[in-house]
Design an enzyme around this catalytic site. Sequence first.
Site, PDB file in Angstrom:
ATOM      1  N   GLU A   1       2.419  -3.703  -5.568  1.00  8.69           N
ATOM      2  CA  GLU A   1       0.533  -4.691  -6.126  1.00  8.69           C
ATOM      3  C   GLU A   1       0.497  -3.621  -6.536  1.00  8.69           C
ATOM      4  O   GLU A   1      -0.365  -3.431  -6.444  1.00  8.69           O
ATOM      5  CB  GLU A   1       0.414  -5.061  -4.167  1.00  8.69           C
ATOM      6  CG  GLU A   1      -0.014  -6.300  -4.347  1.00  8.69           C
ATOM      7  CD  GLU A   1      -0.113  -6.901  -3.134  1.00  8.69           C
ATOM      8  OE1 GLU A   1      -0.921  -6.164  -2.720  1.00  8.69           O
ATOM      9  OE2 GLU A   1       0.465  -7.069  -2.221  1.00  8.69           O
TER      10      GLU A   1
ATOM     11  N   CYS B   1       1.120  -1.331  -0.114  1.00  8.42           N
ATOM     12  CA  CYS B   1       0.025   0.201  -0.352  1.00  8.42           C
ATOM     13  C   CYS B   1       0.659   1.522  -0.389  1.00  8.42           C
ATOM     14  O   CYS B   1       1.997   1.649   1.056  1.00  8.42           O
ATOM     15  CB  CYS B   1      -0.780  -0.274   1.084  1.00  8.42           C
ATOM     16  SG  CYS B   1      -2.264  -1.144   1.108  1.00  8.42           S
TER      17      CYS B   1
ATOM     18  N   SER C   1      -4.675   2.243  -7.577  1.00  9.29           N
ATOM     19  CA  SER C   1      -5.438   3.642  -8.064  1.00  9.29           C
ATOM     20  C   SER C   1      -5.724   3.890  -9.214  1.00  9.29           C
ATOM     21  O   SER C   1      -4.120   4.235  -9.647  1.00  9.29           O
ATOM     22  CB  SER C   1      -5.437   3.820  -6.464  1.00  9.29           C
ATOM     23  OG  SER C   1      -4.352   4.907  -6.446  1.00  9.29           O
TER      24      SER C   1
ATOM     25  N   LYS D   1       6.110  11.530  -5.076  1.00 10.51           N
ATOM     26  CA  LYS D   1       6.988  10.581  -5.774  1.00 10.51           C
ATOM     27  C   LYS D   1       8.211  10.343  -5.039  1.00 10.51           C
ATOM     28  O   LYS D   1       9.052   8.735  -5.497  1.00 10.51           O
ATOM     29  CB  LYS D   1       7.763  11.368  -6.919  1.00 10.51           C
ATOM     30  CG  LYS D   1       8.803  11.091  -7.608  1.00 10.51           C
ATOM     31  CD  LYS D   1       8.801  11.864  -9.306  1.00 10.51           C
ATOM     32  CE  LYS D   1       7.314  12.099  -9.697  1.00 10.51           C
ATOM     33  NZ  LYS D   1       8.465  13.057 -11.476  1.00 10.51           N
TER      34      LYS D   1
END
Length: 481
Positions: free
Chosen positions: A411, A377, A415, A391
């Site tokens: 992963e 995440c 989004s 970034k």
Amino acid sequence: MEVIEGCRLPVLRRNQENEDEWPLAEILSVKDISGRKVFYVHYIDFNKRLDEWVTPERLDLKKIQFPKKEAKTPTKNGLPGSRPSSPERDLKTLDLSLHTSAAGIGKTIPTPGLPYLASSASLQRVSVVKIPDRTNSIENVTKNLLSKRKLEAVSLTTQCSPATPVAPAPEIPTPVFAQQNGSVRRPVSVVTGRKRKAGCLGTDEDSQDSSDGIPSAPRMTGSLVSDRSHDDIVTRMKNIECIELGRHRLKPWYFSPYPQELTSLPVLYLCEFCLKYLKSLKCLQRHLTKCNLRHPPGNEIYRKGTISFFEIDGRKNKNYSQNLCLLAKCFLDHKTLYYDTDPFLFYVMTEYDCKGFHIVGYFSKEKESTEDYNVACILTLPPYQRRGYGKLLIEFSYELSKVEGKTGTPEKPLSDLGLLSYRSYWSQTILEILMELKSENGERPQITINEISELTSIKKEDVISTLQYLNLINYYKVGQC
């Protein structure tokens, strides 16, 4: 005309140019406030973070589309009630399980609620209710079907009970599958000694492709990817109105499984250092007099100016890790929550001032990933977005991969904002390498995709997709060059 849940109709909203528009929306919930109805709407083809409560004045009732009534299930003798079971359907179900199990190992698992039919020896242990007025019972039919099939390919050592004698079969590596809500998951390795608690929710599909045509699903070894198997009307709606975190007030974008008694509060208060949630400002002030933290728990592994990174072990700091996941879920729709944070490391980026280290964003990663994931995440909190921090988080994750001597990839699925950030980072990093290439002996400079991957620790698939996005790589069939 009564507007009910499931209706679709145009709803008035303001776009980014502050202009009125009437996009199509679906009514997800209706509630009554002081004798006046309000409607929770989801704008079709818009991100869920734009969902909101609207008043009746914003609804265009002239173009309302009512939900279609579901066809009633045929019942026995035309009477309402549950559909009676039929021997034909039962036989088809049994036949289907036999076909799929014999077709190849790794394609399916036994259907829940049905005995696993493996051999004639095991059939003797299955109790089947005989159906009157039929010459062939289920037991006889299944025996006939089994007699026509070769069962050498199926390893029975793990399917039959210890009391059932089984002839030795050739050793074939059989992957272990996990099943949830009827979806067959990809093979996963069995890890002994560790039990994962069930995820709280899931709200989006996994974008990973499956080679055998079976829809992919989240891995069970620490993956935070969510699927739609838990998606319901509750998790589709924002449940927290506002969060106060330090000097910022945040409006959540998505559902997060905070305790039910806190969801009705106008403001949820969080300690910005330990992320503990409290129900009132008075409780927060009392907590701050006792909270000794002025930075995230864990080790500070990087500092430059006012920016610091802290590495937090999900096993050693469970409370903080779980509170961080709850906060992050308010702004991440593609991930699910595990209360077992042991397999993860959390890297929290902070900004320092005289009061302490204030959280800016974070990313998490598995301690050991079998699929080269270097990010599970990643999130920059809304007050710090559009300032380059996203970034920086991405770059830091790849610097860790360089230290480990591995290539990494985030992963999936990403989004919409995550994809933009990663695509921007990949493009800038690869273009910088290409611009720095120098020609030798007057020849055109050359570099391979493997060399770019080794220099940047970006996985080859991501390098190729970025070059295709920039129109810097083309595939030609033989003879087309």
